[in-house]
Scaffold this motif. Structure first.
Motif, PDB file in Angstrom:
ATOM      1  N   ILE A 170      11.854  -6.705 -40.741  1.00  0.00           N
ATOM      2  CA  ILE A 170      12.634  -6.162 -40.798  1.00  0.00           C
ATOM      3  C   ILE A 170      12.246  -4.331 -39.426  1.00  0.00           C
ATOM      4  O   ILE A 170      11.026  -4.672 -39.955  1.00  0.00           O
ATOM      5  N   SER A 171      13.291  -4.000 -38.691  1.00  0.00           N
ATOM      6  CA  SER A 171      12.467  -3.167 -37.920  1.00  0.00           C
ATOM      7  C   SER A 171      13.443  -2.454 -37.552  1.00  0.00           C
ATOM      8  O   SER A 171      14.895  -2.309 -38.099  1.00  0.00           O
ATOM      9  N   ILE A 172      13.343  -0.350 -37.598  1.00  0.00           N
ATOM     10  CA  ILE A 172      13.561   0.309 -38.018  1.00  0.00           C
ATOM     11  C   ILE A 172      13.963   1.078 -36.427  1.00  0.00           C
ATOM     12  O   ILE A 172      12.899   1.330 -35.595  1.00  0.00           O
ATOM     13  N   SER A 173      14.452   1.709 -35.880  1.00  0.00           N
ATOM     14  CA  SER A 173      14.462   2.421 -34.751  1.00  0.00           C
ATOM     15  C   SER A 173      14.930   3.496 -35.167  1.00  0.00           C
ATOM     16  O   SER A 173      16.478   4.218 -35.592  1.00  0.00           O
ATOM     17  N   LYS A 174      14.301   4.886 -35.116  1.00  0.00           N
ATOM     18  CA  LYS A 174      15.181   6.612 -34.774  1.00  0.00           C
ATOM     19  C   LYS A 174      15.563   6.645 -34.101  1.00  0.00           C
ATOM     20  O   LYS A 174      16.888   7.712 -33.920  1.00  0.00           O
ATOM     21  N   VAL A 175      15.447   5.841 -32.855  1.00  0.00           N
ATOM     22  CA  VAL A 175      15.984   6.853 -31.392  1.00  0.00           C
ATOM     23  C   VAL A 175      17.574   6.001 -31.293  1.00  0.00           C
ATOM     24  O   VAL A 175      17.970   6.958 -31.361  1.00  0.00           O
ATOM     25  N   LEU A 176      18.156   4.645 -31.891  1.00  0.00           N
ATOM     26  CA  LEU A 176      18.929   4.076 -31.794  1.00  0.00           C
ATOM     27  C   LEU A 176      19.551   4.289 -33.256  1.00  0.00           C
ATOM     28  O   LEU A 176      20.832   3.913 -33.007  1.00  0.00           O
ATOM     29  N   LYS A 177      19.366   4.529 -34.406  1.00  0.00           N
ATOM     30  CA  LYS A 177      19.272   4.861 -35.723  1.00  0.00           C
ATOM     31  C   LYS A 177      20.214   3.429 -35.764  1.00  0.00           C
ATOM     32  O   LYS A 177      21.493   3.313 -36.717  1.00  0.00           O
ATOM     33  N   GLN A 178      19.463   2.317 -36.134  1.00  0.00           N
ATOM     34  CA  GLN A 178      19.712   1.465 -36.421  1.00  0.00           C
ATOM     35  C   GLN A 178      19.026   0.322 -36.424  1.00  0.00           C
ATOM     36  O   GLN A 178      17.831   0.523 -36.888  1.00  0.00           O
ATOM     37  N   ILE A 179      18.976  -0.531 -37.886  1.00  0.00           N
ATOM     38  CA  ILE A 179      18.193  -1.120 -38.796  1.00  0.00           C
ATOM     39  C   ILE A 179      18.492  -2.752 -37.932  1.00  0.00           C
ATOM     40  O   ILE A 179      19.695  -3.078 -38.869  1.00  0.00           O
ATOM     41  N   MET A 180      17.618  -3.565 -37.949  1.00  0.00           N
ATOM     42  CA  MET A 180      17.667  -4.528 -37.578  1.00  0.00           C
ATOM     43  C   MET A 180      17.000  -5.893 -38.624  1.00  0.00           C
ATOM     44  O   MET A 180      15.335  -5.195 -39.229  1.00  0.00           O
ATOM     45  N   VAL A 181      17.401  -6.631 -39.100  1.00  0.00           N
ATOM     46  CA  VAL A 181      16.930  -7.611 -39.699  1.00  0.00           C
ATOM     47  C   VAL A 181      17.017  -9.594 -39.400  1.00  0.00           C
ATOM     48  O   VAL A 181      17.835  -9.478 -38.962  1.00  0.00           O
TER      49      VAL A 181
END
Length: 308
Positions: A170-181
């Motif tokens: 799981i990757s979390i992007s604070k800038v893009l406000k998204q969570i990718m699995v």
């Protein structure tokens, strides 16, 4: 094991408390203020110092502090197996063995800075994000990069990485406000899901189970009043459904983002700070029952927290 003791950097000291009694167990002086803590498998704690990027090893039992002889910039530290730890440098990752007091080996990316790292013991692999646009996964057996993950829809901007299972990252992007699995099997990968969060800011993410995660976030900002609303949101990231929200009015209280950790699939623990009195409350929250209870702790100007 996370319910026994708290380790906190308080100014230029490292303090250890017993959670059950709330008593201060030990207080050890440091040369300067630390900025991060990481627990090794041997029970020692790695400290990254705030002003000069020096690395120290702290033994909570003996209260001994030992300097690691490494020069240069340190971006982040990630504990590995066998008491080793990875050090993210400007253009490479080094694996350090504290028993031998030496660098075991080095892994290079594309001469780009390393943003964050996450290790998974089952695969003996290390994932690291590079320059906002890719995630690389190394085998610590061969010391070679086996996969480079890139998004077909632009940059990944991974500020935080978490392994949910040996084949799921799981990757979390604070800038893009998204969570990718991401599904990672062998030398191949594919994007399983993307969770778009309608938030001002993501502060931290904690995996609760194979399909649930908790996000500490800022939901609303009030620039004129100089405060913001914090929330802990629990999602089922497979169905993209929000399950429960724990709201905090940050005009009077604030959750210390570094303190938020998982105790079990149902429970989270974090440090709640009263902004008027500066009182610290160690708060346990059961998201299934949406109830909590708190214990008072006297933590003077705490930096990073670690539960063990």
């Amino acid at each position: 094991p996370l319910t026994e003791q708290i380790v906190a950097i308080c100014n230029a000291r490292i303090n250890v408390w017993e959670i059950r009694s709330g008593n201060l167990k030990s207080s050890t002086k440091l040369v300067s203020r630390g900025s991060s803590l990481s627990l090794l498998t041997c029970g020692q704690i790695v400290l990254r110092m705030a002003f000069n990027d020096e690395i120290m090893l702290f033994n909570p039992e003996t209260e001994e502090v030992k300097k690691v002889n490494i020069d240069g910039d340190v971006f982040s530290i990630e504990p590995l197996s066998n008491s080793q730890f990875a050090i993210a440098r400007k253009q490479c990752i080094q694996v350090y063995n504290p028993k031998r007091s030496s660098i075991e080996f080095m892994m290079r990316g594309n001469n780009e800075p390393v943003f964050t790292m996450k290790y998974i013991e089952e695969n003996n692999q290390l994932a690291a994000s590079f320059n906002n646009d890719s995630i690389k996964i190394w085998s610590l057996v061969s010391t070679k990069c086996i996969i480079t993950i890139k998004s077909s829809k632009g940059k990944i901007h991974a500020d935080q990485l978490l392994w949910n299972s040996p084949d799921q990252l799981i990757s979390i992007s604070k800038v893009l406000k998204q969570i990718m699995v991401w599904e990672v099997i062998g030398k191949s990968y594919k994007e399983l899901s993307k969770l778009e969060c309608n938030l001002c800011y993501i502060e931290k993410l904690v995996i609760l189970s194979n399909d649930k995660l908790a996000i500490l976030c800022v939901s609303q900002c009030y620039q004129q009043a100089f405060y913001y609303n914090q929330e802990i949101r629990v999602y089922n990231y497979k169905s993209h459904k929000q399950i429960v929200v724990k709201a905090v009015n940050s005009a009077s209280q604030r959750i210390d983002a570094g303190s938020l950790v998982k105790l079990s699939d149902e429970k989270l623990v974090y440090l709640l700070i009263d902004m008027s009195t500066q009182e610290r409350l160690l708060t346990f929250w059961n998201h299934l029952e949406n109830c909590d209870f708190s214990l008072p702790f006297t933590l003077e100007n705490p930096g990073h927290l670690l539960f063990y």
